[in-house]
Design a protein around this motif. Sequence first.
Motif, mmCIF file in Angstrom:
data_model
loop_
_atom_site.group_PDB
_atom_site.id
_atom_site.type_symbol
_atom_site.label_atom_id
_atom_site.label_comp_id
_atom_site.label_asym_id
_atom_site.label_seq_id
_atom_site.Cartn_x
_atom_site.Cartn_y
_atom_site.Cartn_z
ATOM 1 N N TYR A 191 -9.508 4.538 -4.365
ATOM 2 C CA TYR A 191 -8.599 4.740 -5.484
ATOM 3 C C TYR A 191 -8.420 3.437 -6.245
ATOM 4 O O TYR A 191 -8.401 2.351 -5.668
ATOM 5 C CB TYR A 191 -7.228 5.226 -5.000
ATOM 6 C CG TYR A 191 -7.234 6.642 -4.477
ATOM 7 C CD1 TYR A 191 -7.487 6.917 -3.134
ATOM 8 C CD2 TYR A 191 -6.968 7.717 -5.326
ATOM 9 C CE1 TYR A 191 -7.494 8.213 -2.657
ATOM 10 C CE2 TYR A 191 -6.963 9.024 -4.843
ATOM 11 C CZ TYR A 191 -7.218 9.258 -3.522
ATOM 12 O OH TYR A 191 -7.230 10.541 -3.047
ATOM 13 N N PHE A 203 -7.717 0.655 -3.533
ATOM 14 C CA PHE A 203 -7.361 1.048 -2.179
ATOM 15 C C PHE A 203 -8.472 1.898 -1.578
ATOM 16 O O PHE A 203 -8.958 2.833 -2.217
ATOM 17 C CB PHE A 203 -6.075 1.882 -2.170
ATOM 18 C CG PHE A 203 -4.835 1.129 -2.541
ATOM 19 C CD1 PHE A 203 -4.333 1.194 -3.837
ATOM 20 C CD2 PHE A 203 -4.160 0.368 -1.605
ATOM 21 C CE1 PHE A 203 -3.177 0.507 -4.184
ATOM 22 C CE2 PHE A 203 -3.002 -0.328 -1.945
ATOM 23 C CZ PHE A 203 -2.523 -0.257 -3.246
ATOM 24 N N GLN A 248 -5.703 1.619 -8.831
ATOM 25 C CA GLN A 248 -4.336 1.746 -9.296
ATOM 26 C C GLN A 248 -3.990 0.591 -10.227
ATOM 27 O O GLN A 248 -4.054 -0.578 -9.830
ATOM 28 C CB GLN A 248 -3.340 1.775 -8.126
ATOM 29 C CG GLN A 248 -1.912 2.077 -8.562
ATOM 30 C CD GLN A 248 -0.931 2.141 -7.392
ATOM 31 O OE1 GLN A 248 -1.105 1.461 -6.388
ATOM 32 N NE2 GLN A 248 0.107 2.956 -7.522
ATOM 33 N N PHE A 257 -3.146 12.546 -7.220
ATOM 34 C CA PHE A 257 -1.824 11.945 -7.223
ATOM 35 C C PHE A 257 -1.030 12.241 -8.488
ATOM 36 O O PHE A 257 -1.586 12.337 -9.586
ATOM 37 C CB PHE A 257 -1.941 10.422 -7.056
ATOM 38 C CG PHE A 257 -2.242 10.013 -5.639
ATOM 39 C CD1 PHE A 257 -3.542 9.955 -5.181
ATOM 40 C CD2 PHE A 257 -1.211 9.710 -4.758
ATOM 41 C CE1 PHE A 257 -3.829 9.599 -3.868
ATOM 42 C CE2 PHE A 257 -1.479 9.350 -3.443
ATOM 43 C CZ PHE A 257 -2.782 9.291 -3.005
ATOM 44 N N GLY A 258 0.274 12.374 -8.305
ATOM 45 C CA GLY A 258 1.178 12.441 -9.434
ATOM 46 C C GLY A 258 1.376 11.054 -10.009
ATOM 47 O O GLY A 258 0.948 10.068 -9.399
ATOM 48 N N PRO A 259 2.054 10.943 -11.140
ATOM 49 C CA PRO A 259 2.255 9.652 -11.801
ATOM 50 C C PRO A 259 3.290 8.767 -11.134
ATOM 51 O O PRO A 259 3.429 7.602 -11.491
ATOM 52 C CB PRO A 259 2.705 10.040 -13.206
ATOM 53 C CG PRO A 259 3.328 11.378 -13.039
ATOM 54 C CD PRO A 259 2.571 12.062 -11.939
ATOM 55 N N ARG A 314 -0.320 5.795 -11.347
ATOM 56 C CA ARG A 314 -0.759 6.530 -10.172
ATOM 57 C C ARG A 314 -2.126 6.049 -9.706
ATOM 58 O O ARG A 314 -2.921 5.567 -10.505
ATOM 59 C CB ARG A 314 -0.831 8.023 -10.502
ATOM 60 C CG ARG A 314 -2.098 8.416 -11.280
ATOM 61 C CD ARG A 314 -2.117 9.890 -11.618
ATOM 62 N NE ARG A 314 -1.361 10.176 -12.826
ATOM 63 C CZ ARG A 314 -0.982 11.397 -13.195
ATOM 64 N NH1 ARG A 314 -1.271 12.437 -12.437
ATOM 65 N NH2 ARG A 314 -0.307 11.575 -14.299
ATOM 66 N N PRO A 315 -2.411 6.173 -8.425
ATOM 67 C CA PRO A 315 -3.770 5.898 -7.949
ATOM 68 C C PRO A 315 -4.735 6.931 -8.522
ATOM 69 O O PRO A 315 -4.441 8.127 -8.537
ATOM 70 C CB PRO A 315 -3.660 6.048 -6.427
ATOM 71 C CG PRO A 315 -2.198 5.944 -6.128
ATOM 72 C CD PRO A 315 -1.504 6.522 -7.322
ATOM 73 N N SER A 355 0.829 -1.197 0.000
ATOM 74 C CA SER A 355 0.000 0.000 0.000
ATOM 75 C C SER A 355 0.869 1.255 0.000
ATOM 76 O O SER A 355 2.087 1.188 0.062
ATOM 77 C CB SER A 355 -0.907 -0.018 1.230
ATOM 78 O OG SER A 355 -1.861 1.005 1.150
ATOM 79 N N LEU A 356 0.224 2.385 -0.080
ATOM 80 C CA LEU A 356 0.925 3.666 -0.030
ATOM 81 C C LEU A 356 1.174 4.039 1.430
ATOM 82 O O LEU A 356 0.251 4.040 2.242
ATOM 83 C CB LEU A 356 0.103 4.764 -0.689
ATOM 84 C CG LEU A 356 -0.087 4.667 -2.189
ATOM 85 C CD1 LEU A 356 -1.306 3.847 -2.545
ATOM 86 C CD2 LEU A 356 -0.207 6.058 -2.801
ATOM 87 N N PHE A 382 -4.271 4.528 4.195
ATOM 88 C CA PHE A 382 -4.732 3.602 3.168
ATOM 89 C C PHE A 382 -4.855 2.176 3.703
ATOM 90 O O PHE A 382 -4.085 1.745 4.564
ATOM 91 C CB PHE A 382 -3.754 3.598 1.991
ATOM 92 C CG PHE A 382 -3.842 4.828 1.140
ATOM 93 C CD1 PHE A 382 -3.175 5.985 1.490
ATOM 94 C CD2 PHE A 382 -4.611 4.823 -0.012
ATOM 95 C CE1 PHE A 382 -3.263 7.130 0.715
ATOM 96 C CE2 PHE A 382 -4.700 5.951 -0.802
ATOM 97 C CZ PHE A 382 -4.034 7.113 -0.447
ATOM 98 N N GLY A 383 -5.825 1.460 3.150
ATOM 99 C CA GLY A 383 -5.884 0.036 3.362
ATOM 100 C C GLY A 383 -4.789 -0.633 2.547
ATOM 101 O O GLY A 383 -4.102 0.012 1.748
ATOM 102 N N LYS A 384 -4.645 -1.935 2.724
ATOM 103 C CA LYS A 384 -3.556 -2.653 2.054
ATOM 104 C C LYS A 384 -3.841 -2.976 0.601
ATOM 105 O O LYS A 384 -2.964 -3.455 -0.113
ATOM 106 C CB LYS A 384 -3.223 -3.926 2.828
ATOM 107 C CG LYS A 384 -2.589 -3.657 4.186
ATOM 108 C CD LYS A 384 -2.066 -4.948 4.802
ATOM 109 C CE LYS A 384 -1.501 -4.693 6.191
ATOM 110 N NZ LYS A 384 -0.425 -3.691 6.204
ATOM 111 N N GLY A 385 -5.052 -2.717 0.174
ATOM 112 C CA GLY A 385 -5.370 -2.914 -1.236
ATOM 113 C C GLY A 385 -6.063 -4.232 -1.527
ATOM 114 O O GLY A 385 -5.884 -5.221 -0.807
ATOM 115 N N LEU A 415 -8.550 8.495 -8.244
ATOM 116 C CA LEU A 415 -9.751 8.585 -7.414
ATOM 117 C C LEU A 415 -10.956 8.152 -8.237
ATOM 118 O O LEU A 415 -11.193 8.667 -9.327
ATOM 119 C CB LEU A 415 -9.943 10.023 -6.939
ATOM 120 C CG LEU A 415 -11.184 10.307 -6.115
ATOM 121 C CD1 LEU A 415 -11.048 9.650 -4.734
ATOM 122 C CD2 LEU A 415 -11.395 11.809 -5.950
#
Lengths: 115, 110
Positions: free
Chosen positions: B36, B89, B38, A106-108, B43-44, A43-44, B100-103, B46
Amino acid sequence: GAVVSQHPSWVICKSGTSVKIECRSLDFQATTMFWYRQFPKQSLMLMATSNEGSKATYEQGVEKDKFLINHASLTLSTLTVTSAHPEDSSFYICSAGTGLADTQYFGPGTRLTVL
Amino acid sequence: GENVEQHPSTLSVQEGDSAVIKCTYSDSASNYFPWYKQELGKRPQLIIDIRSNVGEKKDQRIAVTLNKTAKHFSLHITETQPEDSAVYFCAALSGYALNFGKGTSLLVTP
């Protein structure tokens, strides 16, 4: 609207060198920018929050002397990874918002590989 | 600090079926919950968000529900398509930070 760019998109560097990553909000003024790190299939993780003209707020466990953040204007924030080591290899993503409680864009991302 | 749990970690559905991803959060003061999408190396993006004064929000095939009492929120995707395959996410805003959750890795098979 709400476009965020990052430069470079990828970088390979030698261990011990420093790398600077730029994050720009292209069509809005970002009062707050956030820096995240994302390891493969994870994750982020928020590293730090930066506000224009003030010092960044770092999350617990993130070394502020290693990850230097500068938010010089309402459209630009930079992250410098100093004395990079292989364990710093990761996907670094910035995000920007117009307020702390607002949507983040978010950026890329920048893929950093340290040899 | 805020703790966001997300389930399942992987989800495989057939094209046309529905997909549901669930998240729980710990900070009762959280008031903003984005989702999000991804794709690999990108990038994530929204896809939908909900604020704490609303219980449900829908945007075409995507909907999010929020139960503040139980501190959980869910993403619902109907009529799934192969291009919905990605990692999703959830996140919860606590103070100034998005946690964030772990996805969830969603695979939609034709």
